[in-house]
Design an enzyme around this catalytic site. Structure first.
Site, PDB file in Angstrom:
ATOM      1  NE  ARG A 123     -60.644  59.056  67.198  1.00  6.58           N
ATOM      2  CZ  ARG A 123     -60.887  60.335  67.409  1.00  6.58           C
ATOM      3  NH1 ARG A 123     -59.928  61.134  67.808  1.00  6.58           N
ATOM      4  NH2 ARG A 123     -62.088  60.830  67.211  1.00  6.58           N
ATOM      5  CE  LYS A 145     -57.738  36.286  70.255  1.00  5.50           C
ATOM      6  NZ  LYS A 145     -58.350  34.958  70.487  1.00  5.50           N
ATOM      7  CD  GLU A 187     -55.711  28.545  79.050  1.00  7.20           C
ATOM      8  OE1 GLU A 187     -55.512  28.019  77.936  1.00  7.20           O
ATOM      9  OE2 GLU A 187     -56.836  28.962  79.419  1.00  7.20           O
ATOM     10  CE  LYS A 229     -51.756  33.887  72.987  1.00  5.66           C
ATOM     11  NZ  LYS A 229     -52.714  34.335  73.930  1.00  5.66           N
ATOM     12  CD  GLU A 239     -58.937  33.110  67.410  1.00  8.23           C
ATOM     13  OE1 GLU A 239     -58.553  33.858  68.310  1.00  8.23           O
ATOM     14  OE2 GLU A 239     -59.822  32.269  67.545  1.00  8.23           O
ATOM     15  NE  ARG A 243     -54.463  34.910  69.234  1.00  9.09           N
ATOM     16  CZ  ARG A 243     -54.133  36.094  69.688  1.00  9.09           C
ATOM     17  NH1 ARG A 243     -53.692  37.023  68.847  1.00  9.09           N
ATOM     18  NH2 ARG A 243     -54.233  36.391  70.972  1.00  9.09           N
ATOM     19  CG  ASN A 247     -60.058  29.254  70.651  1.00 10.67           C
ATOM     20  OD1 ASN A 247     -59.874  29.987  71.620  1.00 10.67           O
ATOM     21  ND2 ASN A 247     -60.212  29.719  69.424  1.00 10.67           N
ATOM     22  CG  HIS A 250     -60.327  27.561  75.788  1.00 13.94           C
ATOM     23  ND1 HIS A 250     -59.207  26.768  75.819  1.00 13.94           N
ATOM     24  CD2 HIS A 250     -60.059  28.610  76.608  1.00 13.94           C
ATOM     25  CE1 HIS A 250     -58.299  27.315  76.609  1.00 13.94           C
ATOM     26  NE2 HIS A 250     -58.793  28.431  77.104  1.00 13.94           N
ATOM     27  CG  HIS A 254     -67.050  29.510  77.431  1.00  9.52           C
ATOM     28  ND1 HIS A 254     -67.887  30.143  76.557  1.00  9.52           N
ATOM     29  CD2 HIS A 254     -66.917  30.345  78.478  1.00  9.52           C
ATOM     30  CE1 HIS A 254     -68.247  31.309  77.053  1.00  9.52           C
ATOM     31  NE2 HIS A 254     -67.670  31.460  78.214  1.00  9.52           N
ATOM     32  CG  HIS A 267     -60.487  29.694  82.387  1.00  8.48           C
ATOM     33  ND1 HIS A 267     -61.479  29.605  81.425  1.00  8.48           N
ATOM     34  CD2 HIS A 267     -59.319  29.770  81.688  1.00  8.48           C
ATOM     35  CE1 HIS A 267     -60.936  29.643  80.217  1.00  8.48           C
ATOM     36  NE2 HIS A 267     -59.621  29.729  80.353  1.00  8.48           N
TER      37      HIS A 267
HETATM   38  P1  NAD Z   1     -56.660  37.161  87.431  1.00  6.43           P
HETATM   39  O1  NAD Z   1     -56.085  38.225  86.599  1.00  6.43           O
HETATM   40  O2  NAD Z   1     -58.034  37.358  87.964  1.00  6.43           O
HETATM   41  O3  NAD Z   1     -55.675  36.892  88.636  1.00  6.43           O
HETATM   42  C1  NAD Z   1     -56.031  35.923  89.593  1.00  6.43           C
HETATM   43  C2  NAD Z   1     -55.816  36.433  91.012  1.00  6.43           C
HETATM   44  O4  NAD Z   1     -54.435  36.406  91.315  1.00  6.43           O
HETATM   45  C3  NAD Z   1     -56.278  37.868  91.256  1.00  6.43           C
HETATM   46  O5  NAD Z   1     -56.930  37.905  92.486  1.00  6.43           O
HETATM   47  C4  NAD Z   1     -54.973  38.644  91.331  1.00  6.43           C
HETATM   48  O6  NAD Z   1     -55.050  39.781  92.155  1.00  6.43           O
HETATM   49  C5  NAD Z   1     -54.045  37.633  91.927  1.00  6.43           C
HETATM   50  N1  NAD Z   1     -52.638  37.804  91.575  1.00  6.43           N
HETATM   51  C6  NAD Z   1     -52.112  38.267  90.421  1.00  6.43           C
HETATM   52  N2  NAD Z   1     -50.782  38.154  90.451  1.00  6.43           N
HETATM   53  C7  NAD Z   1     -50.465  37.627  91.642  1.00  6.43           C
HETATM   54  C8  NAD Z   1     -49.236  37.258  92.253  1.00  6.43           C
HETATM   55  N3  NAD Z   1     -48.081  37.353  91.599  1.00  6.43           N
HETATM   56  N4  NAD Z   1     -49.273  36.753  93.506  1.00  6.43           N
HETATM   57  C9  NAD Z   1     -50.457  36.573  94.155  1.00  6.43           C
HETATM   58  N5  NAD Z   1     -51.649  36.893  93.639  1.00  6.43           N
HETATM   59  C10 NAD Z   1     -51.641  37.404  92.386  1.00  6.43           C
HETATM   60  O7  NAD Z   1     -56.683  35.747  86.676  1.00  6.43           O
HETATM   61  P2  NAD Z   1     -55.832  35.188  85.445  1.00  6.43           P
HETATM   62  O8  NAD Z   1     -56.051  33.734  85.456  1.00  6.43           O
HETATM   63  O9  NAD Z   1     -54.443  35.705  85.435  1.00  6.43           O
HETATM   64  O10 NAD Z   1     -56.553  35.814  84.171  1.00  6.43           O
HETATM   65  C11 NAD Z   1     -57.864  35.456  83.779  1.00  6.43           C
HETATM   66  C12 NAD Z   1     -58.330  36.406  82.729  1.00  6.43           C
HETATM   67  O11 NAD Z   1     -57.475  36.334  81.607  1.00  6.43           O
HETATM   68  C13 NAD Z   1     -59.748  36.175  82.225  1.00  6.43           C
HETATM   69  O12 NAD Z   1     -60.453  37.385  82.255  1.00  6.43           O
HETATM   70  C14 NAD Z   1     -59.546  35.726  80.797  1.00  6.43           C
HETATM   71  O13 NAD Z   1     -60.610  36.099  79.957  1.00  6.43           O
HETATM   72  C15 NAD Z   1     -58.271  36.434  80.438  1.00  6.43           C
HETATM   73  N6  NAD Z   1     -57.515  35.832  79.326  1.00  6.43           N
HETATM   74  C16 NAD Z   1     -57.156  36.631  78.297  1.00  6.43           C
HETATM   75  C17 NAD Z   1     -56.432  36.126  77.245  1.00  6.43           C
HETATM   76  C18 NAD Z   1     -55.986  37.030  76.139  1.00  6.43           C
HETATM   77  O14 NAD Z   1     -55.403  36.539  75.176  1.00  6.43           O
HETATM   78  N7  NAD Z   1     -56.190  38.314  76.242  1.00  6.43           N
HETATM   79  C19 NAD Z   1     -56.056  34.772  77.246  1.00  6.43           C
HETATM   80  C20 NAD Z   1     -56.437  33.975  78.316  1.00  6.43           C
HETATM   81  C21 NAD Z   1     -57.171  34.516  79.360  1.00  6.43           C
HETATM   82  N1  GLY Z   2     -56.047  32.655  74.504  1.00  6.96           N
HETATM   83  C1  GLY Z   2     -56.384  32.513  73.128  1.00  6.96           C
HETATM   84  C2  GLY Z   2     -55.735  33.520  72.248  1.00  6.96           C
HETATM   85  O1  GLY Z   2     -55.005  34.369  72.701  1.00  6.96           O
HETATM   86  O2  GLY Z   2     -55.955  33.513  71.072  1.00  6.96           O
END
Ligand code: NAD
Ligand code: GLY
Length: 364
Positions: A123, A145, A187, A229, A239, A243, A247, A250, A254, A267
């Protein structure tokens, strides 16, 4: 903490938490006694590649803590219920309990997956985000998030689970492949466009230094972008309003990513095209001048981000936008720039206006 010029900014949400910028991985262990409850057991969730690069440095500072590593293959597909279940089995095998601290060491995929795991395991257990991609440092690690995907869509199963802290070591970005940098840049530029005209100008004037990964310039870029942010989620953690501005680009992006079946477009590239489409729409509505639309396009172009998508079908893209999670009562909710450094939530864009914006990015 000994790192030069580290700083702390706070997310002033329901529960306040710090975002440490410019601290080092080795120092995280020394910070843990500052948490309100004692830490005894730690689960680090990460990718093998990231552990190979940075696990040793993080572990060095964790000295006497009981630490277990949970390794997850890379890729968006790992944000799944199957992986969540496997993490749960492994965590129980290591004797994890309600007092366990989860450390998410990686990009947004690890942050979302490990964060969602932390939100539901027993939990809810404590979480520290240690972002190692540009996107994660400026965006996904901040704001609470967390989510996994479902065959019906991305991030369908999620929660708000704010971390105890975000621990950002800028040096981890040195190993990031440029394609991943681009995702974070899209971003960051979006943050500048919606809330920080000075940062937009910084991006315009520092193109070469940013492309050459000048550490001091990157420090400023990450700090200012993550501050946007922090400021936004501090005002609207759940949101309900502002917030939503995050988007921008996006809904268009998307739609393009899904239309292209997530192939041949990253992306960041989707967001870049989405920003351009939103800028054209804002221009048509008189929210920004044509010169400002050109300024936005030029900036994205300077960073090698795409601003056109020749060959796509505008009707098909519009159709994809019908399924957007943000739509309300059949109306499309779009975020549009209003000048540079400001944005608005628009609920009255017609399909014809949206089609015209798609036409603009298709014809380039
Ligand atoms: P990712 O986490 O897939 O990382 C990209 C690649 O980089 C991976 O292969 C990873 O192993 C590698 N990597 C990570 N750190 C590294 C480093 N320092 N050196 C070399 N390689 C490295 O991609 P991302 O763009 O970081 O994240 C995308 C995800 O984030 C999506 O799933 C998206 O939905 C999510 N996201 C979430 C939020 C939120 O608010 N929670 C906001 C935006 C995006
Ligand atoms: N990346 C959008 C949010 O965190 O709200």
């Amino acid at each position: 903490m000994n790192s030069p010029e580290w700083q702390k900014i706070e997310v002033l949400a329901d529960r306040k938490y710090p975002v440490y910028l410019g601290t080092s991985l080795e120092e995280l262990g020394a910070y843990l006694p500052a948490l309100p409850e004692k830490v005894e057991h730690i689960l680090i969730i990460s990718h093998q590649k990231v552990l190979d690069l940075y696990g040793g440095r993080l572990m060095k500072g964790l000295g006497d803590y009981r630490v277990n590593l949970l390794v997850v293959p890379a890729g968006e597909a790992e944000k799944s219920l199957e992986r969540l279940s496997q993490l749960t089995t492994a965590a129980l095998g290591y004797g994890a309990d309600r007092k366990t601290l989860v450390i998410a060491l990686g990009g947004g995929v690890i942050g979302d997956l490990a964060g969602f795991f932390a939100s539901v395991f027993m939990r809810g257990v404590r979480l520290i985000q240690v972002p190692t991609t540009l996107l994660a440092q400026v965006d996904s690690s901040i704001g609470g998030k967390v989510a996994v995907n479902h065959p019906a869509g991305k991030n369908i199963l999620g929660a708000f689970h704010p971390p105890q802290a975000v621990w950002t070591d800028f040096t981890t970005l040195e190993s990031l492949p440029w394609l991943e940098v681009e995702n974070g840049l899209a971003e960051s530029i979006k943050h500048a466009l919606i809330a920080d005209p000075g940062l937009f100008n910084f991006f315009e004037t520092q193109v070469d230094s940013i492309k050459q990964r000048d550490p001091l310039i990157w420090r400023t870029m990450v700090t200012r972008s993550s501050s946007v942010k922090v400021k936004i989620v501090s005002q609207d953690e759940r949101e309900q309003g502002i917030r939503g501005l995050l988007n921008l680009g996006h809904s268009f992006g998307h739609a393009l990513e899904t239309e292209m079946n997530y192939r041949g477009v990253t992306h960041g590239q989707g967001v870049s095209i989405g920003i351009v489409a939103a800028a054209h729409l804002a221009g048509a509505k008189g929210f920004i001048s044509l010169a400002e639309v050109e300024r936005i396009k030029q900036l994205l172009r300077n960073y090698g981000l795409p601003i056109a998508i020749p060959g796509q079908n505008p009707q098909a893209l519009l159709q994809r936008m019908q399924a957007d999670k943000k739509n309300q009562g059949g109306r499309k909710i779009l975020i549009l720039p209003q000048g540079i450094g400001n944005a608005v939530i628009s609920q009255d864009c017609t399909d014809n206006e949206i089609l015209a914006a798609w036409q603009q990015v298709i014809s380039g």
